[in-house]
Design a protein around this motif. Structure first.
Motif, short mmCIF file in Angstrom:
data_model
loop_
_atom_site.label_atom_id
_atom_site.label_comp_id
_atom_site.label_asym_id
_atom_site.label_seq_id
_atom_site.Cartn_x
_atom_site.Cartn_y
_atom_site.Cartn_z
N ASP A 125 -0.67 50.15 -16.17
CA ASP A 125 -0.06 49.91 -17.49
C ASP A 125 -1.08 49.17 -18.36
O ASP A 125 -1.41 48.01 -18.10
N MET A 126 -1.56 49.81 -19.40
CA MET A 126 -2.61 49.24 -20.24
C MET A 126 -2.15 47.98 -20.96
O MET A 126 -2.97 47.19 -21.45
N ARG A 127 -0.85 47.76 -21.03
CA ARG A 127 -0.35 46.53 -21.65
C ARG A 127 -0.74 45.29 -20.85
O ARG A 127 -0.71 44.17 -21.38
N TYR A 128 -1.11 45.50 -19.58
CA TYR A 128 -1.50 44.37 -18.72
C TYR A 128 -3.00 44.31 -18.49
O TYR A 128 -3.47 43.56 -17.64
N LEU A 176 -2.65 30.05 -6.72
CA LEU A 176 -3.99 29.95 -6.13
C LEU A 176 -4.54 28.53 -6.23
O LEU A 176 -5.01 27.97 -5.25
N GLY A 177 -4.44 27.95 -7.40
CA GLY A 177 -5.03 26.62 -7.55
C GLY A 177 -4.33 25.76 -8.56
O GLY A 177 -4.98 24.94 -9.21
N ASN A 178 -3.00 25.95 -8.72
CA ASN A 178 -2.26 25.20 -9.74
C ASN A 178 -2.85 25.43 -11.13
O ASN A 178 -2.87 24.52 -11.96
N THR A 179 -3.33 26.63 -11.40
CA THR A 179 -4.02 26.90 -12.64
C THR A 179 -3.31 27.96 -13.46
O THR A 179 -2.68 28.87 -12.92
N GLY A 180 -3.44 27.83 -14.77
CA GLY A 180 -2.98 28.87 -15.67
C GLY A 180 -1.48 29.10 -15.65
O GLY A 180 -0.68 28.20 -15.84
N ARG A 181 -1.10 30.35 -15.38
CA ARG A 181 0.30 30.76 -15.44
C ARG A 181 0.66 31.53 -14.18
O ARG A 181 -0.19 31.84 -13.36
N PHE A 182 1.94 31.84 -14.04
CA PHE A 182 2.35 32.80 -13.01
C PHE A 182 1.90 34.19 -13.47
O PHE A 182 2.12 34.56 -14.63
N ASN A 183 1.26 34.94 -12.57
CA ASN A 183 0.80 36.27 -12.97
C ASN A 183 1.98 37.24 -13.04
O ASN A 183 3.11 36.91 -12.69
N ALA A 184 1.70 38.46 -13.51
CA ALA A 184 2.78 39.42 -13.79
C ALA A 184 3.65 39.73 -12.58
O ALA A 184 4.89 39.71 -12.69
N ASP A 215 8.91 40.42 -20.88
CA ASP A 215 7.53 39.98 -20.62
C ASP A 215 6.59 40.21 -21.79
O ASP A 215 5.42 39.81 -21.74
N GLU A 216 7.09 40.79 -22.85
CA GLU A 216 6.26 40.97 -24.04
C GLU A 216 5.73 39.63 -24.55
O GLU A 216 4.61 39.53 -25.03
N ILE A 217 6.53 38.56 -24.43
CA ILE A 217 6.08 37.26 -24.91
C ILE A 217 4.87 36.77 -24.13
O ILE A 217 3.98 36.12 -24.68
N ASN A 218 4.79 37.08 -22.85
CA ASN A 218 3.65 36.67 -22.03
C ASN A 218 2.43 37.54 -22.32
O ASN A 218 1.31 37.04 -22.42
N ARG A 219 2.65 38.85 -22.48
CA ARG A 219 1.53 39.74 -22.80
C ARG A 219 0.93 39.35 -24.14
O ARG A 219 -0.30 39.35 -24.31
N ARG A 220 1.77 39.00 -25.10
CA ARG A 220 1.27 38.62 -26.41
C ARG A 220 0.47 37.32 -26.33
O ARG A 220 -0.58 37.17 -26.94
N GLN A 221 0.97 36.36 -25.53
CA GLN A 221 0.27 35.08 -25.40
C GLN A 221 -1.08 35.27 -24.72
O GLN A 221 -2.08 34.64 -25.11
N ILE A 222 -1.13 36.12 -23.71
CA ILE A 222 -2.40 36.40 -23.02
C ILE A 222 -3.38 37.07 -23.98
O ILE A 222 -4.58 36.79 -23.97
N GLU A 223 -2.86 37.94 -24.84
CA GLU A 223 -3.70 38.60 -25.83
C GLU A 223 -4.32 37.57 -26.77
O GLU A 223 -5.51 37.64 -27.12
N ILE A 224 -3.52 36.57 -27.16
CA ILE A 224 -4.01 35.54 -28.08
C ILE A 224 -5.03 34.63 -27.41
O ILE A 224 -6.09 34.34 -27.95
N GLU A 225 -4.69 34.19 -26.19
CA GLU A 225 -5.54 33.22 -25.51
C GLU A 225 -6.76 33.86 -24.88
O GLU A 225 -7.80 33.22 -24.75
#
Length: 793
Positions: free
Chosen positions: A675-678, A706-714, A741-751
């Motif tokens: 899925d290209m959205r991810y 993995l290391g208490n980092t970032g976010r929960f992945n998809a 999950d659109e809100i997470n994909r959008r945030q990842i796109e921004i960051e």
């Protein structure tokens, strides 16, 4: 170190900078408000200073310019000294002060014609870079200020200095090849304009404050012709006043920048470097050469006393190479600052000579085989910020001299064989009250460091509950917060409630929990511990294991408390619990899960580091506890040995963030690969997960699991979302998840994908413990497992 510091107050010679004669100035005096400036009163710091046989007498010179302004006349006005002396009248050059009784007037020297000077700011000289002035104080590096009130047509001003002055005589043979000096200080001594080195700095006379960026170093230039023609160079260096705890060091600055070749190091005198005083810090020999030799000898003594020939790595030790090239030794500013020899097979005892490394700031000797007492001389290392001697075989008590380590920010002595009552001097020290006992008292083999501890006397609140949040969607998913090592006073004063509220906010600070917060009920239980020290008499009887560096926790006590709650219908089933362990002890947190969907996440709550608690809650409670996700980090060697167990867990929506196949068509998150959205999240098949580097795979390069980092992945978000929907009585569909999950994909796109892996604080916890029986059977089976009767409330 012996210092050459004797001071009599001073200051600088002031130079006449007059555009008219004394006679002309006095001639205009008849109709003027009388303005008098004094520099000879006890409150003034401008007196005299003896240089050899010559006395430098400081007084006003005719024509000296001061600036005056007030709130009603905010533009600075220039006034000139009518005559020389300790006290003189000042006359206006053009604009005059108004004769307004009671007006507060501020004054400063030297007057600056710069047009941006306006009440209440006065422009300061450039202190960050100073220049040699023929062996005399530089009048351009001086600043005085005063405040007065117009009374009976008279304004009396008593001037005081802003800077202190360091006088340094240096033999030029010590300065060969130098362009000048770099002066380094433990406290700020120089400054530049705020935000921009090209901007001037100001002094706010009304607020009595500096408007500048402060620095703990400055530069002093010396012309080459001076070094080639004089035997001794006399430098007068203006600095900001400092406390008596301060130390200043002088280093050679060469034409290529600066070197670490030090000259002298001087401790401030009693009372500190005070404004308006000159301090003689002269030197006839390179003191740093002596210090360097002392440090080399101390390191050699340490090497010989700790079996250096058998160290795992002893590269260049005891050789003629610079100390900075000896393995584990780090230097800057001409001193040994760091020693890092963790897990390097050190044996024997730390010798007393170790105390000669007086510039040391970081000492890492953990996980070795050191024994014997901690040397008394450790107390000489006044600049130590971080000491890690944990997991050795050190014995005896702490030396009382350790009370002197007032710069300490962290100390870890756990896992040794230290024993005894900690000396009163340490208990009363500044660092003990800042850092505390958590990383000190935990010892192995029945050994114990003791100290006076608070004991609870009121247990009336024990077991009582309070509601932090009630659900407004679904049928209410239960989260219960409990506390470990919280005494009656920490519950009564609101400390525990604040921590519980903080833990709740942490739980809902990551997606999908943020978006579905209204599906949860959150409760907290007041749990009263007798003591506030983990390993003593605390409610959960938490102890510690040194082999894995972890807390030893008991989930059955949480089950017992929760099973008595009306809010949970007297059952721990389907409850996600968090136990906040109030401690700074450097051990790993953990999580327990049962087949009836009860979980207990034990999370270290370090009051000095709330971000650490937040990241532990994300991993232990959100990830393992409710989400039933697996760890993605690697701890062991070889290939993951239980592939069928993972496949079985997948059938019940658990461990959905890891897999045991690298087939893109078979892996549990195969959809996200195409899925290209991810694409921006960089979903892939990364080998290394579930503690093994081979045979186990994760979906992203980094994540909370993995290391208490970032976010929960998809894949993790999908699994958590599904659990929320199904456990709350709703219906799960993958299409609905993709829409959410659109809100997470959008945030990842921004960051950007790299931002998703930003490192957060928090020690990685132990692998979660899963039981194939419900929490209702936990008491019986726990007793059988332990082989002892575990007291439960």
């Amino acid at each position: 170190m012996k210092r050459l510091v004797n001071y009599i107050g001073i200051l600088l010679l002031v130079w006449a900078a007059c555009g008219c004669t004394d006679e002309q100035i006095v001639g205009n005096a008849g109709a003027e408000l009388r303005v008098t400036g004094k520099i000879d009163t006890p409150s003034s710091s401008r007196t005299s200073y003896a240089v050899g046989e010559e006395a430098v007498t400081v007084s006003w010179a005719a024509g000296d310019r001061i600036g005056l302004f007030s709130e009603s006349q905010p533009a600075a006005m220039a006034y000139q000294a009518a005559s020389a002396g300790k006290q003189t009248d000042f006359m206006p050059e053009s604009t005059r002060l108004k004769r307004e009784e009671g007006t507060e007037v501020y004054a400063y020297y030297p007057y600056d014609y710069n047009t941006d000077i306006a009440f209440p700011k006065a422009r300061l000289p450039y202190l960050f870079g100073q220049n040699y002035n023929g062996g005399l104080p530089d009048p351009n590096a001086d600043f005085m200020y005063a405040k007065g009130e117009i009374r009976n047509d008279m304004l009396s001003l008593d001037f005081a200095h802003l800077f202190a002055f360091l006088k340094v005589n240096i033999r030029t043979e010590l300065l060969q090849g130098a362009a000048g000096l770099r002066v380094l200080s433990d406290e700020p001594i120089g400054f530049m304009g705020v935000g921009d080195a090209n901007n001037p700095a100001y002094y706010d006379l009304e607020a009595d404050s500096l408007i500048a960026e402060k620095y703990n170093y400055l530069w002093y230039s010396i012309p080459q012709e001076v070094l080639s023609t004089q035997e001794v160079v006399t430098c007068f260096i203006a600095v900001l006043p400092t406390s008596e705890q301060n130390t200043v060091s002088f280093f050679i600055w060469d034409e290529n920048g600066y070197s670490d070749k030090g000259l002298i190091e001087k401790k401030a005198p009693e009372g500190g470097f005070q404004a308006g005083h000159v301090y003689d810090l002269s030197v006839n020999e390179n003191e740093f050469d002596k210090i360097l030799q002392q440090e080399r000898e101390a390191l050699i003594a340490f090497y010989e006393a700790t079996g250096g020939d058998n160290w795992t790595d002893n590269t260049n030790w005891c050789s003629d190479k610079p100390l900075s090239e000896w393995y584990g030794v780090y230097m800057w500013d001409g001193r040994v600052k760091n020693i890092i020899l963790t897990d390097n097979n050190l044996t024997g005892q730390i010798p007393e000579q170790f105390g000669d490394l007086t510039g040391l700031e970081y000492l890492y000797l953990s996980s070795n085989k050191l024994e014997g007492n901690i040397p008394e001389s450790l107390g000489n290392l006044a600049y130590l910020h971080d000491v890690q001697l944990n997991n050795n075989n050190l014995s005896g008590n702490l030396p009382a001299s350790m009370a002197n380590l007032n710069e300490l920010e962290f100390i870890n002595l756990c896992g040794n064989k230290l024993n005894g009552t900690i000396p009163d001097e340490i208990i009363a020290s500044d660092w003990w009250n800042r850092i505390g006992y958590d990383a000190i008292v935990y010892q192995q083999g029945g050994n114990k460091l003791t100290f006076p501890m608070y004991e609870s006397s009121d247990y009336s609140m024990d077991g009582t509950t309070f509601t932090l949040q009630e659900h407004t969607a679904g049928k209410g998913l239960k989260v219960v917060i409990l506390g470990e090592a919280y005494s009656d006073r920490l519950i009564a004063d609101g400390t525990y409630r604040r921590d519980a509220e903080m833990a709740m906010e942490a739980f809902f600070s990551k997606e999908p929990y943020t978006s579905f917060r209204d599906y949860f009920d959150v409760y907290a239980v007041n749990v009263v511990s007798r003591n506030e020290v983990i390993g003593e008499n605390t409610a959960f009887q938490t102890s510690y294991e040194f082999e894995r560096n972890t807390f030893e926790t008991d989930p059955t006590i949480a089950i017992d408390y929760i099973s008595k709650m009306q809010e949970t219908n007297y059952s721990a089933a389907h409850v996600t619990s968090m136990i906040l362990m109030k401690t700074k002890a450097p051990f790993r947190s953990n999580n327990w899960s049962y087949s009836d969907d009860f979980s207990a996440a034990f999370c270290q709550n370090n009051s000095d580091d709330p971000e650490s608690l937040k990241s532990l809650i994300h991993h232990e409670a959100c990830g393992h506890g409710f989400g039933k996700l697996d760890d993605e980090y690697v701890e062991f060697e070889g290939t993951y040995p239980y592939p069928e167990a993972i496949r079985s867990l997948h059938t019940i929506n658990e461990s959905m963030n890891v897999d045991v196949t690298n087939d893109p068509n078979e892996i549990v998150w195969s959809y996200f690969l195409t899925d290209m959205r991810y694409e921006k999240e960089k979903i892939g098949i990364y080998e290394g997960a579930i503690y093994y580097p081979k045979g186990a795979y994760r979906a992203t390069e980094t994540s909370i699991m993995l290391g208490n980092t970032g976010r929960f992945n998809a894949p993790s978000r999908q699994s958590i979302y599904r659990r929320i929907m199904e456990k709350s009585g709703g219906v799960y569909s993958f299409e609905a998840f993709l829409e959410y999950d659109e809100i997470n994909r959008r945030q990842i796109e921004i960051e950007g994908a790299s931002r998703a892996g930003a490192v957060e604080k928090g020690t990685i916890g132990l692998p979660p413990v899963r039981f194939d029986y419900p929490s209702s059977e936990a008491k019986t089976r726990w007793k059988q497992k332990k082989g002892v009767n575990v007291p439960l409330r």
